[in-house]
Design an enzyme around this catalytic site. Structure first.
Site, PDB file in Angstrom:
ATOM      1  N   MET A 169     -10.058   5.214  -4.765  1.00 24.71           N
ATOM      2  CA  MET A 169      -9.862   3.801  -5.044  1.00 24.71           C
ATOM      3  C   MET A 169     -10.347   3.502  -6.460  1.00 24.71           C
ATOM      4  O   MET A 169     -11.522   3.699  -6.775  1.00 24.71           O
ATOM      5  CB  MET A 169     -10.614   2.930  -4.039  1.00 24.71           C
ATOM      6  CG  MET A 169     -10.068   2.979  -2.619  1.00 24.71           C
ATOM      7  SD  MET A 169      -8.316   2.515  -2.500  1.00 24.71           S
ATOM      8  CE  MET A 169      -8.356   0.837  -3.154  1.00 24.71           C
TER       9      MET A 169
ATOM     10  N   MET B 193      -7.820   0.522   6.069  1.00 23.60           N
ATOM     11  CA  MET B 193      -9.036  -0.136   5.584  1.00 23.60           C
ATOM     12  C   MET B 193      -9.586  -0.980   6.725  1.00 23.60           C
ATOM     13  O   MET B 193      -9.623  -2.216   6.665  1.00 23.60           O
ATOM     14  CB  MET B 193      -8.714  -0.992   4.355  1.00 23.60           C
ATOM     15  CG  MET B 193      -8.387  -0.170   3.127  1.00 23.60           C
ATOM     16  SD  MET B 193      -7.723  -1.163   1.759  1.00 23.60           S
ATOM     17  CE  MET B 193      -5.966  -1.070   2.132  1.00 23.60           C
TER      18      MET B 193
ATOM     19  N   SER C   4       3.152   0.251  -2.898  1.00 27.47           N
ATOM     20  CA  SER C   4       2.449  -0.460  -1.827  1.00 27.47           C
ATOM     21  C   SER C   4       3.252  -1.694  -1.430  1.00 27.47           C
ATOM     22  O   SER C   4       3.496  -2.574  -2.256  1.00 27.47           O
ATOM     23  CB  SER C   4       1.063  -0.894  -2.290  1.00 27.47           C
ATOM     24  OG  SER C   4       0.493  -1.788  -1.351  1.00 27.47           O
TER      25      SER C   4
ATOM     26  N   HIS D 144      -2.820   3.840   4.755  1.00 24.07           N
ATOM     27  CA  HIS D 144      -4.200   3.728   4.275  1.00 24.07           C
ATOM     28  C   HIS D 144      -4.924   2.696   5.135  1.00 24.07           C
ATOM     29  O   HIS D 144      -4.693   1.487   5.001  1.00 24.07           O
ATOM     30  CB  HIS D 144      -4.175   3.308   2.793  1.00 24.07           C
ATOM     31  CG  HIS D 144      -5.513   3.019   2.212  1.00 24.07           C
ATOM     32  ND1 HIS D 144      -5.667   2.270   1.065  1.00 24.07           N
ATOM     33  CD2 HIS D 144      -6.773   3.365   2.598  1.00 24.07           C
ATOM     34  CE1 HIS D 144      -6.949   2.174   0.775  1.00 24.07           C
ATOM     35  NE2 HIS D 144      -7.641   2.817   1.701  1.00 24.07           N
TER      36      HIS D 144
ATOM     37  N   GLY E 141      -4.514  -6.846  -4.196  1.00 22.90           N
ATOM     38  CA  GLY E 141      -3.687  -6.253  -5.230  1.00 22.90           C
ATOM     39  C   GLY E 141      -3.905  -6.943  -6.561  1.00 22.90           C
ATOM     40  O   GLY E 141      -4.581  -7.972  -6.646  1.00 22.90           O
TER      41      GLY E 141
END
Length: 222
Positions: free
Chosen positions: A139, A70, A10, A68, A146
């Protein structure tokens, strides 16, 4: 069906002052995918980056851009992220009024289709869309930040999803608290794609990234 082990760093944990180089370095260090965490400060309590940043990163590598989202509502922005260069787009089950329609839209844009389950999202939401997805993202922390520790209940959820999938060639991705100490259990539960932020980007140089990715792979395969 056994799918390939994939490490998807990530970039949220990288040095944003040299983001393009960080992407190139982590790929050279052995990353299989690049994971792009897009946060809107509304659906999750943080703000990261949008399609223009992703577009600027695309020339640095041709590896799979694992996006991803969100954000909510998600539907109005799917085309923009597709055009920015994302190869796969994953949306949360709660990010729009009609999950099936969101997944259909991603497919129509020519991208791999993913759906995300938050820690409190039940596995049952997948039952009516299993034939419409390429990837399920579990998740293992609450999304937004993070560096959190893996929620152990996520491992049982991965196992149940693995059973539900059956013979379908659907990737199971896990995001949150993935380290050399936790990746083995997640792999055993049935995941094959592992998002790791600080566990990859600690050390702040390409040689460190290579060592970190190698340690994750070895731990997953052990």
């Amino acid at each position: 069906m056994t799918l390939p082990l994939r490490i998807a760093p990530s970039i949220l944990a990288s040095d944003f002052s040299k983001l393009g180089q960080e992407v190139a370095d982590v790929v050279e260090a052995g990353a299989d995918w690049v994971h792009l965490d897009v946060m809107d400060g509304h659906f999750v309590p943080n703000i990261s980056f949008g399609p223009d940043v992703i577009k600027s990163l695309r020339p640095y590598t041709d590896v799979f851009f694992d996006c991803h989202l969100m954000i909510a509502p998600v539907d109005p922005y799917l085309e923009a992220f597709a055009k920015a260069g994302c190869d796969g787009i994953t949306v949360h089950a709660e990010a729009g009024p009609h999950l099936h329609r969101s997944l259909q839209t991603i497919r129509s844009l020519g991208k791999k289709v993913g759906v995300t389950l938050n820690p409190a999202t039940p596995v049952s939401v997948l039952e009516e869309v299993l034939d419409d997805v390429d990837l399920i993202l579990v998740m293992s922390v609450n999304p937004g930040f993070g560096g959190q520790k893996l929620i152990p209940a996520a491992l049982d959820k991965i196992s149940r999803i693995k059973s539900l999938i059956g013979d379908r060639p659907i990737e199971i991705e896990v995001d949150g608290g993935i380290t050399a100490e936790t990746i083995g259990a997640a792999r055993k539960a049935g995941a094959n794609v592992f998002v790791a932020g600080s566990a990859v980007y600690k050390g702040a140089n390409k040689d460190a990234y290579r060592e970190n990715i190698s340690a994750l792979v070895k731990a997953a395969e052990a």
